[in-house]
Design an enzyme around this catalytic site. Structure first.
Site, PDB file in Angstrom:
ATOM      1  N   SER A 198      37.696  40.595  39.195  1.00 40.40           N
ATOM      2  CA  SER A 198      36.899  41.279  38.169  1.00 40.40           C
ATOM      3  C   SER A 198      37.093  42.783  38.292  1.00 40.40           C
ATOM      4  O   SER A 198      37.356  43.315  39.364  1.00 40.40           O
ATOM      5  CB  SER A 198      35.421  40.917  38.320  1.00 40.40           C
ATOM      6  OG  SER A 198      34.941  41.261  39.609  1.00 40.40           O
ATOM      7  N   HIS A 223      33.096  43.764  34.791  1.00 41.81           N
ATOM      8  CA  HIS A 223      31.952  43.187  35.497  1.00 41.81           C
ATOM      9  C   HIS A 223      31.046  44.284  36.050  1.00 41.81           C
ATOM     10  O   HIS A 223      31.010  44.535  37.247  1.00 41.81           O
ATOM     11  CB  HIS A 223      32.469  42.284  36.617  1.00 41.81           C
ATOM     12  CG  HIS A 223      31.411  41.667  37.471  1.00 41.81           C
ATOM     13  ND1 HIS A 223      30.140  41.368  37.014  1.00 41.81           N
ATOM     14  CD2 HIS A 223      31.440  41.278  38.783  1.00 41.81           C
ATOM     15  CE1 HIS A 223      29.436  40.817  38.006  1.00 41.81           C
ATOM     16  NE2 HIS A 223      30.206  40.761  39.088  1.00 41.81           N
ATOM     17  N   ARG A 250      44.024  44.061  28.952  1.00 39.70           N
ATOM     18  CA  ARG A 250      45.377  44.544  29.248  1.00 39.70           C
ATOM     19  C   ARG A 250      46.413  43.554  28.726  1.00 39.70           C
ATOM     20  O   ARG A 250      46.224  42.338  28.825  1.00 39.70           O
ATOM     21  CB  ARG A 250      45.587  44.705  30.757  1.00 39.70           C
ATOM     22  CG  ARG A 250      44.716  45.749  31.425  1.00 39.70           C
ATOM     23  CD  ARG A 250      45.045  45.821  32.909  1.00 39.70           C
ATOM     24  NE  ARG A 250      44.353  46.890  33.588  1.00 39.70           N
ATOM     25  CZ  ARG A 250      43.166  46.783  34.186  1.00 39.70           C
ATOM     26  NH1 ARG A 250      42.539  45.607  34.160  1.00 39.70           N
ATOM     27  NH2 ARG A 250      42.607  47.801  34.787  1.00 39.70           N
ATOM     28  N   GLU A 251      47.498  44.081  28.194  1.00 35.50           N
ATOM     29  CA  GLU A 251      48.639  43.222  27.878  1.00 35.50           C
ATOM     30  C   GLU A 251      49.403  42.984  29.168  1.00 35.50           C
ATOM     31  O   GLU A 251      49.792  43.933  29.848  1.00 35.50           O
ATOM     32  CB  GLU A 251      49.541  43.881  26.834  1.00 35.50           C
ATOM     33  CG  GLU A 251      48.923  43.944  25.450  1.00 35.50           C
ATOM     34  CD  GLU A 251      49.916  44.395  24.401  1.00 35.50           C
ATOM     35  OE1 GLU A 251      51.135  44.392  24.707  1.00 35.50           O
ATOM     36  OE2 GLU A 251      49.492  44.746  23.291  1.00 35.50           O
ATOM     37  N   THR A 252      49.604  41.734  29.516  1.00 39.80           N
ATOM     38  CA  THR A 252      50.268  41.433  30.773  1.00 39.80           C
ATOM     39  C   THR A 252      51.084  40.149  30.633  1.00 39.80           C
ATOM     40  O   THR A 252      51.178  39.573  29.542  1.00 39.80           O
ATOM     41  CB  THR A 252      49.244  41.323  31.926  1.00 39.80           C
ATOM     42  OG1 THR A 252      49.941  41.250  33.167  1.00 39.80           O
ATOM     43  CG2 THR A 252      48.333  40.122  31.756  1.00 39.80           C
ATOM     44  N   CYS A 254      28.352  33.781  40.765  1.00 39.39           N
ATOM     45  CA  CYS A 254      28.416  33.724  42.220  1.00 39.39           C
ATOM     46  C   CYS A 254      27.862  35.003  42.837  1.00 39.39           C
ATOM     47  O   CYS A 254      27.900  36.079  42.249  1.00 39.39           O
ATOM     48  CB  CYS A 254      29.850  33.504  42.685  1.00 39.39           C
ATOM     49  SG  CYS A 254      30.959  34.885  42.333  1.00 39.39           S
ATOM     50  N   CYS A 268      25.308  39.943  41.906  1.00 35.35           N
ATOM     51  CA  CYS A 268      26.006  39.838  40.618  1.00 35.35           C
ATOM     52  C   CYS A 268      25.225  39.052  39.568  1.00 35.35           C
ATOM     53  O   CYS A 268      25.494  39.179  38.383  1.00 35.35           O
ATOM     54  CB  CYS A 268      27.382  39.223  40.816  1.00 35.35           C
ATOM     55  SG  CYS A 268      28.486  40.255  41.810  1.00 35.35           S
TER      56      CYS A 268
END
Length: 379
Positions: free
Chosen positions: A235, A336, A210-212, A366, A88
């Site tokens: 991610s 990601h 996103r609306e959450t 990480c 990553c």
């Protein structure tokens, strides 16, 4: 020679099978490469080396995708190209490797970059083949999957499902606020794509937001049975590419380019195989020791949100102020694309240092075997 970062940019990040799904990985990376050159007005013939990253170099990303993209984009064939996989942290490691080449005098002008079309080439392509397959009879490596590692980190730090959900909500809210106030605009290279009707559209914004709410996040099932992380605190599977232009400082000024930042220190460490993804803590300790800096000296932190527990663990151990940790959200909201994320974090860190007239930023990403941490200084 002192290496400096002249520019860092990226494409918007698309959701799995989303806005960027009709774009080939080679086209997307080439678009990012050309985009940085266009932003700076640099003659492509001056670029001596391109170091790019791709975590899953299979299918359309097979081989030296950095070189393939560069050539497909119509850029000079004399430019050397290398592709790496540092998990990553790949794009950040590509940036650090290029800076090292400049420092030793091997390169005056170079580009770091990265791509991942996870819609087309899922990370499971590589994972599904089995680590080390075929395995020798003496095989002794025992490492958990990423979700298990992330859940172990949460349990080890005393983080509850509610704590993780609150962080997931925070990421979405901060990323939405950042986009609404145009704080990502300067790092975006727009991408023209084919839409559902066969026409074209220009993508200028990340798709993953996103609306959450806490109530909605609480209803999500854990990814692992009995686990703590959900799709709302992990991610996203994403598509995207990024690129950064680096030069020797004297050469940059000779060419009329203003250096924006430099790497003060960098470290790569392996992760503890029990927790797998908690490596940013040790990587930061190593960088701070090498540079003589402390956490209190750092003005901005970008800790990749592979899972909510990773930046939360980092902040808890190192005492990072909440307002300085991923203030524009992170991978939970933005996405990601593994091979490209490192330069996204670097671009964000540089722009926030400039916006706040601050000096130092830490970027940590990480990975199970190649956790990357670096400190940037605004110039």
């Amino acid at each position: 020679m002192r290496p400096v970062i002249v520019d860092a940019a990226r494409t918007p990040f698309g959701r799995r099978a989303g806005w960027l799904d009709t774009v080939h990985a080679v086209e997307l990376l080439g678009h990012a490469q050309r985009g940085v050159l266009a932003r700076t007005g640099l003659d492509p013939d001056l670029v001596e080396q391109v170091i790019g990253g791709c975590v899953t170099p299979l299918a359309e990303q097979f081989g030296n995708v950095t070189r393939t993209a560069w050539m497909h984009a119509g850029l000079p064939s004399l430019t050397g190209a290398t592709t790496i996989d540092a998990q990553c942290g790949t794009a950040a490691q590509a940036t650090a490797l290029l800076a090292g080449q400049i420092a030793m005098g091997a390169v005056d002008v170079g580009m770091a970059c990265g791509v991942e079309m996870m819609s087309h080439v899922p990370l499971t392509y590589k994972v599904g083949t089995g680590l080390g397959t075929p395995r020798p009879a003496s095989w002794s490596i025992d490492s958990p999957d990423q979700y298990t590692g992330a859940d172990r980190i949460a349990a080890n730090r005393g983080l509850t499902r509610t704590d993780l959900d609150a962080y997931g909500l925070r990421s979405q809210q901060r990323a939405a606020a950042a986009w609404d106030t145009h704080r990502f605009d300067a790092q975006i290279v727009p991408v023209t794509v084919v839409d559902e009707d066969g026409g074209s559209r220009v993508v200028t914004r990340d798709q993953g937001l996103r609306e959450t709410s806490m109530e909605a996040l609480a209803r999500l099932a854990p990814v692992k049975e009995g686990g703590l992380h959900t799709a709302g605190t992990s991610s996203q599977v994403s598509d995207g590419a990024s690129a950064a232009l680096l030069m020797a400082e004297d050469r940059a000024r000779e060419l009329g380019h203003r250096p924006r930042a430099r790497i003060v220190g960098q470290a790569v460490v392996g992760g503890d195989t029990t927790y797998l993804l908690d490596g940013p803590i040790a990587a930061a300790e190593r960088v701070l020791s090498r540079t003589g800096l402390s956490i209190a000296d750092i003005d901005h932190f970008e800790v990749n949100e592979a899972f909510a527990s990773v930046p939360m663990s980092f902040a808890r151990v190192h005492g990072v102020p909440e307002e300085l940790l991923n203030p524009l959200g992170g991978a939970i909201a933005l996405g990601h694309p593994a091979g490209a994320t490192g330069i996204r974090l670097i671009a964000t860190a540089i722009e926030e240092l400039e916006r706040r007239d601050a000096q130092l930023a830490m970027v940590a990403i990480c990975a199970s075997a190649a956790t990357t941490c670096l400190v940037l200084e605004r110039l």
